[in-house]
Enzyme design. Structure first.
Site, PDB file in Angstrom:
ATOM      1  N   CYS A  80      30.759  43.491  46.377  1.00  0.00           N
ATOM      2  CA  CYS A  80      30.021  42.470  45.988  1.00  0.00           C
ATOM      3  C   CYS A  80      28.581  42.825  46.258  1.00  0.00           C
ATOM      4  O   CYS A  80      28.154  43.455  45.597  1.00  0.00           O
ATOM      5  CB  CYS A  80      30.204  41.100  46.867  1.00  0.00           C
ATOM      6  SG  CYS A  80      29.621  39.532  45.967  1.00  0.00           S
ATOM      7  N   HIS A 168      36.092  40.430  45.811  1.00  0.00           N
ATOM      8  CA  HIS A 168      36.483  40.112  47.485  1.00  0.00           C
ATOM      9  C   HIS A 168      37.863  40.512  47.535  1.00  0.00           C
ATOM     10  O   HIS A 168      38.841  40.007  47.620  1.00  0.00           O
ATOM     11  CB  HIS A 168      35.972  39.155  47.953  1.00  0.00           C
ATOM     12  CG  HIS A 168      34.540  38.720  47.914  1.00  0.00           C
ATOM     13  ND1 HIS A 168      33.590  39.051  49.265  1.00  0.00           N
ATOM     14  CD2 HIS A 168      33.781  38.064  47.290  1.00  0.00           C
ATOM     15  CE1 HIS A 168      32.594  38.758  48.885  1.00  0.00           C
ATOM     16  NE2 HIS A 168      32.481  38.331  47.476  1.00  0.00           N
ATOM     17  N   GLU A 170      39.101  41.237  50.370  1.00  0.00           N
ATOM     18  CA  GLU A 170      39.366  40.848  51.795  1.00  0.00           C
ATOM     19  C   GLU A 170      39.974  39.329  51.673  1.00  0.00           C
ATOM     20  O   GLU A 170      40.934  39.106  52.744  1.00  0.00           O
ATOM     21  CB  GLU A 170      38.462  41.020  52.814  1.00  0.00           C
ATOM     22  CG  GLU A 170      37.177  39.894  52.542  1.00  0.00           C
ATOM     23  CD  GLU A 170      36.034  40.549  51.391  1.00  0.00           C
ATOM     24  OE1 GLU A 170      36.536  41.413  50.691  1.00  0.00           O
ATOM     25  OE2 GLU A 170      34.813  40.140  51.494  1.00  0.00           O
TER      26      GLU A 170
END
Ligand code: XMP
Length: 511
Positions: A80, A168, A170
């Site tokens: 990001c 993202h 994660e």
């Protein structure tokens, strides 16, 4: 044994800790450091990940660390803001995006034969959360993946082992996020995934032995997961030289002191149970202000613990169940790093036990990792799965002043509620549950008698860290049975309500 380490540079994203946890789920040790405090021993890290950020690379306040010791020298992944940073300051162009780019997106293009994207195909769901977009790739950049709205969703920089993704990996909503991290860390950066709960136990025990030697250590047990796991680890390392103190402040759950003390003894811990209920009740007498109650309890605990520590001849160390989120330095909204925690030891004017040397065996672990380490140590699953319980205990669930009678009533109510959750198979579906004794009496009728008795509120929430929480939709039949049981069995209560407030704007505890 030395493990390969991954460095995560934090630019202030709300997801930075999640990156560290996902990396660790791959059995790879990761550390978070603020973007402007790059460790000087950078060679000790096998790969680097740049986190997201609330800032814009276009703004005057853009966070702009010097990556010259990292870029081109070791595998680097920008996520990001990290991806935008690598583009904007290296010949690319980042601009405000025309369409909203928050939430789910699907990869519409994936470059074939690319090791970074192994096992990830078109249509894979990714999670976006950004307002700027990468319009032009940096010098030597090569496009790897796009979504419908984001052309440059993933790219690499040729001539370096540098990769960047706008989405993202994660967050769980990025379906193949873990695969992507695995591709980068294990296949490309060749990080060895050998950091497991078992290896943590083995190495920590050895390190504790070396550090503590034949010294004595004192540790305050609370019945919670962190202090228990810390105690079992230390017990494995130094045995009877670990002196555990478990204080009954009289504000624990019904029978908790006896039950947990038995469990600790069964685990072979050198533990002393100290019943200081009367001392705590005295300290709380007549006090109804929530913060003053907390302070009175804190002071009483320190006195009791100090007395106990003095009884241990020649004790050198104080052990604490501090965990990683307590010590991570966070990046503040103004961009400057701010310490989240300060050590309180070795400062004048403190009780003697606080002047001891401090040992914190869980300092590198997230909460879920503490549980996994606990399981690896053979600690009972029931103990590891216990709901969080506040240090001041039932004192902050009894609104207003505290009396022994109010504590008794709330203990009975709480026990019916918690045992009911267990009997109905609901306990593990709830993050935290408890009952509040309200400072109101209301009118009821029992048989032919008019009553004027106490009201209790039940609270059950789902959460991941207690920072935000929502009330749990418990089955009506369960609430009905619980309410009946409470009113019929607990003398002094004639009304039960269920708390349906989320946090924020409410909090989990009522005080
Ligand atoms: P709140 O009420 O702030 O609670 O939404 C969030 C979490 O923190 C716990 N809590 C405390 N724990 N000492 C503690 O050790 C305290 O003074 C305290 N106050 C709240 C609460 O139980 C919940 O898990």
């Amino acid at each position: 044994m030395q493990h390969d380490k991954v460095l995560i540079l934090d630019f202030g994203s709300q997801y930075t800790q999640l990156i560290a946890r996902r990396v660790r789920e791959l059995n790879i040790y990761s550390e978070i450091h603020p973007f402007n405090k790059i460790p000087t021993n950078i060679d000790d890290y096998k790969a680097v990940i740049l986190s997201g950020s609330p800032f814009s690379v276009r703004g005057d306040e853009a966070l702009h660390p010097d990556l010259s010791n990292i870029r081109g020298k070791k595998p680097l992944l920008g996520v990001c803001y990290g991806a935008q940073y690598l583009a904007h300051f290296s010949g690319g162009n980042v601009a405000p995006s025309n369409t909203r780019e928050y939430g789910r997106a699907k990869l519409s293009y994936v470059k074939e034969g690319e090791a970074f994207l192994e096992g990830i195909s078109e249509g894979s769901q990714v999670w976006m959360s950004h307002s700027d977009t990468i319009k032009e790739l940096p010098t030597n950049g090569e496009l790897l993946a796009s979504t419908h709205d984001v052309q440059n969703a993933a790219y690499k920089i040729n001539g370096e082992t540098t990769f960047a993704i706008q989405f993202h990996p994660e967050v769980y909503h990025s379906t193949d996020g873990k695969q992507l991290l695995e591709n980068f860390l294990i296949n490309i950066a060749e990080v060895n995934p050998d950091w497991t709960p078992d290896s943590f136990v083995e190495e920590t025990v050895e390190a504790l032995k070396a550090k503590i030697g034949n010294d004595k250590v004192v540790l305050g047990l609370s019945g919670g997961v962190d202090s228990t796991v810390a105690a079992v680890l230390l017990n494995k390392a130094i045995g009877k030289n670990l002196y555990c103190v478990f204080v009954n402040n009289g504000l624990l759950r019904k029978n908790e002191f006896e039950n947990v003390l038995n469990q600790y003894e069964g685990m072979g811990l050198n533990v002393k149970g100290v019943d200081a209920s009367a001392r705590f009740l005295d300290a709380l007498a007549g006090e109804s202000d929530p913060e003053k109650k907390r302070k009175a309890i804190g002071r009483a605990f320190i006195e009791v613990f100090d007395d106990e520590a003095h009884l241990i001849e020649d004790v050198k160390w104080l052990a604490q169940g501090t965990i990683y989120p307590d010590v991570i330095e966070s990046v503040s909204a103004t961009g400057g790093p701010s310490a989240t925690i300060k050590s309180h030891h070795n400062v004048g004017g403190l009780p003697d036990f606080m002047k001891l040397k401090v040992v914190e065996p869980l300092k590198a672990l997230f909460k879920d990792e503490v549980r996994r380490v606990g399981a690896s140590l053979g600690i009972d699953a029931e103990l590891l799965g216990r709901h969080p319980f506040p240090g001041p205990g039932l004192a902050i669930r009894i609104l207003g002043d505290i009396t022994a009678e109010k504590v008794r009533i709330l203990q009975e109510v709480d026990a019916i509620f918690i045992n009911g959750l267990k009997d109905w198979g609901l306990y593990d579906k709830v993050w935290q549950a408890g009952a509040m004794l309200l400072p109101v009496n209301s009118v009821g009728v029992m048989g032919d008698e008019r009553t004027y008795e106490k009201c209790v509120a039940l609270r059950a929430v789902e959460s991941t860290d207690g920072m935000t929480a929502d009330w749990v939709n418990l089955p009506y039949e369960f609430l009905q049975k619980t309410s009946n049981d409470i009113i019929n069995k607990v003398k002094g209560v004639n009304r039960v309500v269920y708390d349906i407030s989320s946090k924020p704007p409410a909090t989990i505890e009522w005080e």
